[in-house]
Motif scaffolding. Sequence first.
Motif, short mmCIF file in Angstrom:
data_model
loop_
_atom_site.label_atom_id
_atom_site.label_comp_id
_atom_site.label_asym_id
_atom_site.label_seq_id
_atom_site.Cartn_x
_atom_site.Cartn_y
_atom_site.Cartn_z
N ARG A 1 0.86 -1.18 0.00
CA ARG A 1 0.00 0.00 0.00
C ARG A 1 0.89 1.23 0.00
O ARG A 1 1.77 1.38 0.84
CB ARG A 1 -0.91 -0.01 1.22
N HIS A 2 0.61 2.12 -0.95
CA HIS A 2 1.48 3.28 -1.13
C HIS A 2 1.35 4.26 0.02
O HIS A 2 0.25 4.57 0.47
CB HIS A 2 1.15 4.00 -2.44
N GLY A 3 2.49 4.75 0.49
CA GLY A 3 2.46 5.79 1.50
C GLY A 3 3.72 5.83 2.31
O GLY A 3 4.55 4.90 2.29
N GLN A 4 3.89 6.93 3.03
CA GLN A 4 4.99 7.08 3.97
C GLN A 4 4.48 6.84 5.38
O GLN A 4 3.27 6.73 5.61
CB GLN A 4 5.62 8.46 3.83
N VAL A 5 5.39 6.78 6.32
CA VAL A 5 5.04 6.56 7.72
C VAL A 5 5.05 7.90 8.43
O VAL A 5 6.10 8.55 8.51
CB VAL A 5 6.02 5.58 8.39
N SER A 6 3.91 8.30 8.93
CA SER A 6 3.79 9.61 9.57
C SER A 6 3.68 9.52 11.09
O SER A 6 4.14 10.40 11.81
CB SER A 6 2.55 10.35 9.03
N ASP A 7 3.03 8.48 11.58
CA ASP A 7 2.81 8.36 13.02
C ASP A 7 4.08 8.00 13.76
O ASP A 7 4.95 7.30 13.23
CB ASP A 7 1.76 7.29 13.32
N ARG A 8 4.16 8.45 15.00
CA ARG A 8 5.31 8.06 15.84
C ARG A 8 5.27 6.58 16.14
O ARG A 8 6.30 5.94 16.28
CB ARG A 8 5.30 8.87 17.14
#
Length: 336
Positions: free
Chosen positions: A289-296
């Motif tokens: 699934r496309h995306g970056q990791v934003s959450d801590r």
Amino acid sequence: MRQSFKAAVFQAVRWSGLTPALRKIFAGRAAILMFHEVQRDFRSELMTGTSEDFFEYSLKWLRHEGWEIVSLETCLERLANDSQPRRYAVVTFDDGYRDNVSTALPILERNNAPFTVYVPTGAPTRTLQSWWLGLREILRSRDTVTIDAMDIRFSCPDLNSKASAMSKVAKWVHEDYNRAELLAPTFRNAGVSLSALNDVYFLDERELQGLAQHPLASIGGHTDSHPALACLDAASARAEMAGNRSYLENLLQNPVRHFAYPYGTPGACDTREERLAEEVGFSTAVTTRHGQVSDRKPNPLALPRIGVGGQFDTKLAFEARMNGIQSAMHGLLGLS
């Protein structure tokens, strides 16, 4: 047309000076990059992986732009504990191709880049039903190819038309993962041996043991036979994960804590598979699934990735994905 429009938008954003603002809003703290093959002769392999030059460019660009390339474990640790606005990149490879060592490893060493290779049992044991390798072999060796299960005859006398046919058949399989089995008669009639192709393209057990000893390398699981786990009953899906983890740990004499879901799409893995991965003993699992990791503290068993490579990837598109511009386009314009 779609690719051209996206490229025009990426270029416009670059020249407008909006990149820093979009990056701040839409880019995450970390990005897990997904590679498969890293190919010296990209065109002759029908542009199915990442070219050697593009792979090296991507690592150098990350360093130049201030991304710190770290292992997956280090990335998640620092996201949880480091409040500074640092950005982390994680390099991953799926399937365990030989060129991950022969071509990619020297580049990784030059850039001091840790990486994880996710290996299905069937790759080193040569039992994998690697339909994508069989399809590529047929298309490379013939100018006319009939895919009986699709009732389609492809005329493909040049590399571009062969690559286009490859994309169309792969898309057909990804629409229903059970269709992969329907390609077997086509391979048989064409005299294509998937076992022989596995031997050419995938690391063997000895090579995998050697790679596991490299200080930059981690080995992760990828099931026994590379099925879309959501298409299996729970017991079979669990057995695919557990069997693969047991095989790799016995072979490498090291714990195997990381996992990649085969295909990795919402249709191939969901919350049931996350639960099974945890039960089997994996501490992280990556999707496609496309995306970056934003959450801590993201869900470690459903981590997104950013794919790199393929027929239509460019430096401009790569920069746009890493800077959050593609996510902005998806959010603002509805374009993926």
